[in-house]
Design an enzyme around this catalytic site. Structure first.
Site, PDB file in Angstrom:
ATOM      1  N   GLY A 242       0.834  -1.197   0.000  1.00  0.00           N
ATOM      2  CA  GLY A 242       0.000   0.000   0.000  1.00  0.00           C
ATOM      3  C   GLY A 242       0.865   1.243   0.000  1.00  0.00           C
ATOM      4  O   GLY A 242       1.990   1.230  -0.504  1.00  0.00           O
ATOM      5  N   SER A 243       0.352   2.298   0.589  1.00  0.00           N
ATOM      6  CA  SER A 243       1.063   3.569   0.522  1.00  0.00           C
ATOM      7  C   SER A 243       2.212   3.615   1.517  1.00  0.00           C
ATOM      8  O   SER A 243       2.223   2.919   2.533  1.00  0.00           O
ATOM      9  CB  SER A 243       0.107   4.719   0.803  1.00  0.00           C
ATOM     10  N   THR A 244       3.191   4.441   1.210  1.00  0.00           N
ATOM     11  CA  THR A 244       4.331   4.615   2.110  1.00  0.00           C
ATOM     12  C   THR A 244       3.879   5.194   3.443  1.00  0.00           C
ATOM     13  O   THR A 244       4.380   4.791   4.503  1.00  0.00           O
ATOM     14  CB  THR A 244       5.388   5.514   1.445  1.00  0.00           C
ATOM     15  N   GLY A 247       2.535   2.438   5.424  1.00  0.00           N
ATOM     16  CA  GLY A 247       3.653   1.552   5.743  1.00  0.00           C
ATOM     17  C   GLY A 247       4.435   2.034   6.948  1.00  0.00           C
ATOM     18  O   GLY A 247       4.820   1.254   7.834  1.00  0.00           O
ATOM     19  N   GLU A 264       5.564  -3.370   0.979  1.00  0.00           N
ATOM     20  CA  GLU A 264       5.733  -3.061  -0.444  1.00  0.00           C
ATOM     21  C   GLU A 264       4.940  -1.791  -0.682  1.00  0.00           C
ATOM     22  O   GLU A 264       3.717  -1.808  -0.686  1.00  0.00           O
ATOM     23  CB  GLU A 264       5.228  -4.235  -1.277  1.00  0.00           C
ATOM     24  N   GLU A 395       3.760  10.569  -5.333  1.00  0.00           N
ATOM     25  CA  GLU A 395       3.110   9.491  -6.060  1.00  0.00           C
ATOM     26  C   GLU A 395       1.647   9.881  -6.330  1.00  0.00           C
ATOM     27  O   GLU A 395       0.906  10.211  -5.411  1.00  0.00           O
ATOM     28  CB  GLU A 395       3.156   8.198  -5.250  1.00  0.00           C
TER      29      GLU A 395
END
Lengths: 485, 293, 308
Positions: A242-244, A247, A264, A395
């Site tokens: 998913g998104s940073t 994360g 990831e 992003e």
């Protein structure tokens, strides 16, 4: 130009994939301990077809108690069955799942397209085959783990909590479940709230496969459901795609708990066109890099770098190719670009497009017709972008490309690496030594040379830097789900 | 008349130089007998910052060297250490280690360096792969160093823990910033002298002494540090590392190891500080020609 | 029209610098065309378009005037029981048969194309090739299908190849020149691209894949590469060049894939028989059967379609 004899206008008639053999239930329950059970809260949420905004089904909303039940079932299955089973037997179960998925591939593809908005061409030719193949690939590892880790004894971790995104719903489920099972773990998986349907179909397949109850549990819900998994004290492993931003929250949440993690996350991958590149194939690579799956791809080649000598011709060809893309009903076999996954995501994309315009970049959008209903965004590129432009740094996760030019190899390596992300990169050049200079210096977990957005079960995938850690796919994907003694 | 011994001033090691801490502060650890070990630099946040800058500067050259070259340099460190064995044994004894144990520790340390020297140009052969993808592409995965590794060395040994952490990290092409044992700091600085005379480029290894309570935070929050090697088992520290590491998604690895064991060395200490890069390239199949050439 | 184009003042490029082609990328692109699903009215339109683009061909040592006459009749009467069918674009024959063919089709829109320049090998001196060409033109050929000297090309003698094409172009007079690259002998797509560029800059009105005598012939990869070359030439000079895949396109599905490719690479402007041709002999009947299938709803048998 010669004078035209007559005006020819030949367009493709609609060619819709049939939905007549597809069964989507009105309501989907949670898959816990081998059974479909109602959520303890009694709450459900709707999942819609983003191409039409029609409600497809309602999905059970799992809360902490449901997650606890799922984890308990997974723990019990781990202790009593799965950890005692030989690798050979585990492998046979996974092979069986792969085969059952292959048998129902077209059905899965249609449902994926309905629920996620992705084109039937992609779900039929890419998502679903890759998902099946992923199970098939990892099935074979189950009884060969010791070969992957020389000189070490391999043990499973226990219960894996897995949270997957909405961009490749079934494929991501396969990426998570297959290696976890092969390595001897049991699983609690949560699909994304906008794309639960194929996960629930997978649950049916898993039930039909005879996999022991509790080995795979699928709980549907929103972010709080995911948080309940991450924070559950009996989870040994968290795997998240998913998104940073999320994360980082997860890494913080599990700090000091001893839970193992693979993340990831996001990317802003550079796609680099050198002046000796095979230009037409490079243009196709750009298209495939950023408009594949509507740009909802963590490794999308969203930053294009073109060497100045070929910049004009590349951009001209790129625009022309964009104009030939067909955007529309994802179920139409001829559609190249489908629907944006959700209204929320469309808003985010449009926000960035506005930022790009406000930053003074020059925008070009494909001259295609956009359907009136549903969530759509035309393929979009920005030229005149600087490294410091917001749209070149963050992003966007949509069909929006930024284009920068460069003069020398060193310059482009520096610019490409000048990012907190490091997921993927593309390099286009006809000269081998130049290709390998670039591929070895780019800080990215996956580097595509003279190609882009290729995936294979045997090929490890994952990022450097803030794009996360751990690998999925290939032999290296196993290490996310084992401990070595 | 007995000769007056020259006492050593212990400094820190940053970018191939031996400055005192920029803060000018010091602390005075004592051995178990209560004897003063020396006035040791109490490094500051700014020293951490300078060390990270030095490590980043050295990274490009070090990571791109031939693996064989790194192998030779690690072996050179072992050679240098062998030559100064007596000094390290003396230092260990001063810090409370028995004569016999000190000799063992120094010898094991030398052997450990030789062990990792040998791995430099081999671990990729073992851990990389050519991946048989279904499409017409050549696809391979190979390790690359993670970047700058913050090493929080074993608190309970002066030499073996320190070297057991540094060796796998630099063998894999990373550069590092090392926090030496707070109470047993002497060998760390003497080891820096060994490194400095072993063809290791300045900045590849940077060693700081001082208080962990002060230094761990600036090191683990530093956005240009990519990974942490923590030797120890203090849960509070592990939690702090993992929490603040989330700032830039550092790879955090904690090891509860007795480095004095012969077996406390393996390939995986290297690969924990490696990133896997997968590269794809098309394979042209000219004119449909097959293996029947 | 086209024959004056060589007076233009664009630069002749260095053909050693022709764009590089990545074959795997080309294969992926082609696979995308092949996944296009052409249904209902757009399929019918395309099938008729395909019929109208065929160069009905006989190029055999055993060709006789009678054989040629029969083929010419077929060219003008594809399937008379069904109304509203177009004729094919042209008949394609050896120079010795041009006179016969011309007489047959004189009152129709069907053109006569003649192969020339010591077809299919091209292994003859330039003087012979020019005589061959002039003979065909004088016999009434509307179009000349020449072959390039592949041996010279593969030896890197690009100027020789260029000059030969230019000389044949001059000998063509008003006839349109199709330049056959014989891509099966050029082997790589890089060579196909380079040869396409040479042919177009030397004066080709059409570029054509193959003689039909060498395998592989008109693969989609090769045709795609040539279409991109045509696109680039058009960008550089403003001149429109035609494309003729020949050999191997034996069924409707392949023909439709080719049309999809032309549309998506070059656009609708090329979708007439003035700019796109199929060199084929058995394609016509398969297309006819598809049309009849669409019309009647039942699958067809070759017994009901004339073979000439």
């Amino acid at each position: 130009m010669a004078k035209k004899i007559k005006e020819i206008n030949w367009d493709y008639a609609p060619s819709l994939e049939s939905t007549s053999h597809i069964e989507v239930k009105e309501k989907y329950e949670l898959f816990i301990d081998g059974k479909f059970v109602k959520p303890s809260s009694g709450n459900y949420f709707n999942t819609v077809n983003p191409a039409t905004n029609e409600v497809l089904s309602s999905i059970a909303y799992a809360n902490e108690k449901d997650v606890d039940n799922a984890v308990k079932a997974a723990r019990k299955a781990y202790n009593e069955v799965w950890s005692k089973l030989s690798g050979k037997e585990r492998g046979k179960y996974i092979y069986r799942i792969a085969r059952l998925m292959q048998e129902r591939a077209r059905e899965l593809a249609v449902i994926e397209t309905l629920d996620a908005g992705k084109t039937i061409r992609e779900s039929r030719d890419i998502d679903i085959p890759l998902a099946c193949n992923h199970f098939f690939y990892y099935a074979g590892w189950a009884d060969k783990l010791e070969y992957a880790f020389p000189n070490r004894k391999v043990e499973s971790l226990g219960v894996a909590g897995q949270i997957i995104p909405w961009n490749f719903p079934l494929l991501m489920a396969a990426w998570k479940i297959a290696p976890a099972l092969a390595a001897g773990n049991t699983v609690v998986l949560k699909p994304a709230e906008t794309t639960s349907l194929t996960a629930m179909k997978l649950a049916e397949i898993i039930r039909d496969s005879g996999l022991p109850a509790g080995v795979v549990n699928i709980v549907t819900g929103y972010g709080d459901t995911g948080a309940a998994i991450v924070n559950h004290e009996d989870i040994n492993k968290v795997a998240f795609t998913g998104s940073t931003a999320v994360g980082k929250i997860i890494q913080k949440a599990i700090a000091g708990t001893g839970k193992k993690a693979t993340l990831e996350l996001g990317g802003k991958s550079a796609n680099i066109i050198m002046d000796d590149a095979p230009i037409d194939q490079a243009v196709e690579g750009i298209i495939n890099g950023i408009f594949f799956n509507q740009g909802h791809v963590c490794c999308a080649g969203s930053r294009l770098f073109v060497q100045e000598g070929v910049a004009d011709v590349v951009i001209k060809k790129l625009k022309r190719r964009m104009d030939s893309l067909i955007i529309g009903n994802p179920l139409d076999k001829n559609t190249d670009v489908g629907a944006i996954n959700s209204k929320e995501q469309l808003d985010t994309i449009n926000k960035y497009i506005k930022i790009g315009i406000n930053e003074g970049a020059e925008m070009y959008q494909a001259s295609c017709e956009i359907p009136k209903n549903g969530y759509f965004c035309p393929p979009t590129i920005f030229t005149g972008v600087a490294q410091s432009s917001t749209i070149a740094q963050e992003e966007i996760f949509g069909p929006v490309l930024t284009i920068q030019t460069f003069r020398t190899v060193d310059e482009v390596i520096q610019k490409a690496n000048n990012s907190p992300f490091g997921l993927a990169a593309g390099v286009w050049s006809d000269k081998g030594s130049r290709v390998f200079n670039l591929t070895s210096k780019l800080n990215a977990g996956v580097v595509w040379a003279n190609t882009y957005n290729k995936f294979d079960p045997a090929s490890p995938f994952g990022g450097f830097k803030e794009s996360g850690y751990g690998r999925e796919g290939g032999m290296h994907g196993l290490s996310a789900y084992v401990k070595l003694k | 008349m007995e000769r007056l011994e020259i006492l050593k001033t212990y400094k820190i090691y940053i970018g191939g130089k031996f400055p005192r801490t920029e803060s000018g502060r010091y602390y005075s650890p004592k051995n178990p007998k209560g004897e003063l070990l020396g006035n040791i630099c109490l490094s500051s946040r700014k020293d951490v910052r300078n060390a990270v800058v030095a490590a980043r500067k050295a990274y490009g050259d070090w990571s791109e060297r031939a693996d064989f070259n790194r192998s030779q340099i690690l072996y050179r460190i072992a050679e240098m250490l062998e030559g100064r064995k007596a000094q390290f044994i003396d230092e260990l004894i001063v810090q409370g280690v028995s004569q016999k144990a000190a000799k063992q520790e120094v010898e094991l340390t030398i052997d450990r360096l030789v062990y990792y020297a040998g791995w430099c140009d081999k671990y990729k052969q073992i851990q990389s792969s050519v991946n048989p993808v279904s499409s017409s592409h050549f696809n391979f995965s190979v390790q690359e160093p993670t970047g700058i590794v913050g090493i929080i060395a074993d608190a309970n040994s002066s030499l073996i823990g320190l070297v057991s952490s540094i060796a796998p990290v630099i063998a894999g092409g990373n550069t590092c910033v090392v926090l030496a044992s707070e109470k047993l700091p002497l060998c760390a600085i003497t080891f820096a002298e060994v490194i400095n005379s072993s063809d290791v480029p300045g900045g590849v290894v940077n060693i700081l002494t001082g208080k962990r309570t002060e230094l761990i935070s600036p090191l683990t929050t530093h956005m240009d540090v990519n990974a942490i090697f923590y030797s120890g088992k203090e849960t509070e520290i592990i939690k702090e590392l993992e929490e603040s590491g989330a700032l830039n998604l550092k790879r955090i690895h904690s090891y509860d190891e007795d480095w004095n064991k012969e077996s406390s060395q393996n390939l995986y200490f290297i690969t924990d500080f490696q990133e896997l890069k997968t590269t794809w390239h098309p394979i042209e199949n000219v004119g449909g020609a097959s293996s029947s050439y | 029209m086209q024959d004056k184009k060589k007076m233009s003042n664009y630069l002749i490029p260095d053909f050693t610098l022709s764009p590089r082609i990545d074959k795997v990328g080309v294969e992926e692109r082609v696979a995308r065309f092949q996944t296009r699903s052409i249904k209902s009215e757009s399929k019918m339109q395309a099938l008729k378009m395909a019929l109208n683009m065929i160069d009905l061909t006989t190029l055999e040592g055993k060709d006789t005037p009678n054989k040629v006459r029969q083929m010419c009749y077929k060219a003008m009467h594809l399937h008379d029981v069904y109304d509203g069918l177009p004729t094919v674009a042209a008949v394609c024959v050896y120079p010795s048969m041009v006179g016969v063919a011309k007489k047959e089709v004189i009152n129709s829109t069907v053109k006569v194309a003649s192969v020339s320049t010591a077809f299919p090998s091209g292994q003859a001196p330039l003087e012979v090739k020019l005589i061959d060409t002039k003979f065909a033109v004088e016999e009434g050929a509307d179009e000349i299908d020449m072959v390039i000297s592949r041996g010279k090309f593969l030896s890197g003698e690009y100027n020789f190849v260029f000059d030969e094409i230019a000389a044949v172009k001059e000998a063509c007079g008003k006839a349109r020149l199709k330049v056959i690259l014989e891509t099966g002998e050029l082997v790589t797509l890089d060579n196909v691209r380079k040869a396409s560029d040479i042919a177009m800059y030397a004066g080709a009105d059409f570029i054509k894949t193959s003689t039909g005598k060498i395998q592989p012939a008109a693969t989609m990869q090769v045709t795609y590469t040539m279409l991109e070359a045509i696109r680039d030439f058009n960008d550089a000079t403003g001149i429109q060049i035609g494309m003729k895949p020949a050999g191997g396109i034996s069924n409707s599905k392949l023909a439709l894939h080719n049309l999809v490719m032309v549309k998506e690479v070059l656009g609708n402007d090329w979708l007439t028989n003035e700019w796109f041709r199929f060199g084929a002999s058995s394609l016509a009947n398969d297309v006819l059967m598809q049309i009849l299938k669409a019309e009647t709803g039942v699958y067809q048998s070759s017994n009901y379609f004339s073979i000439d």
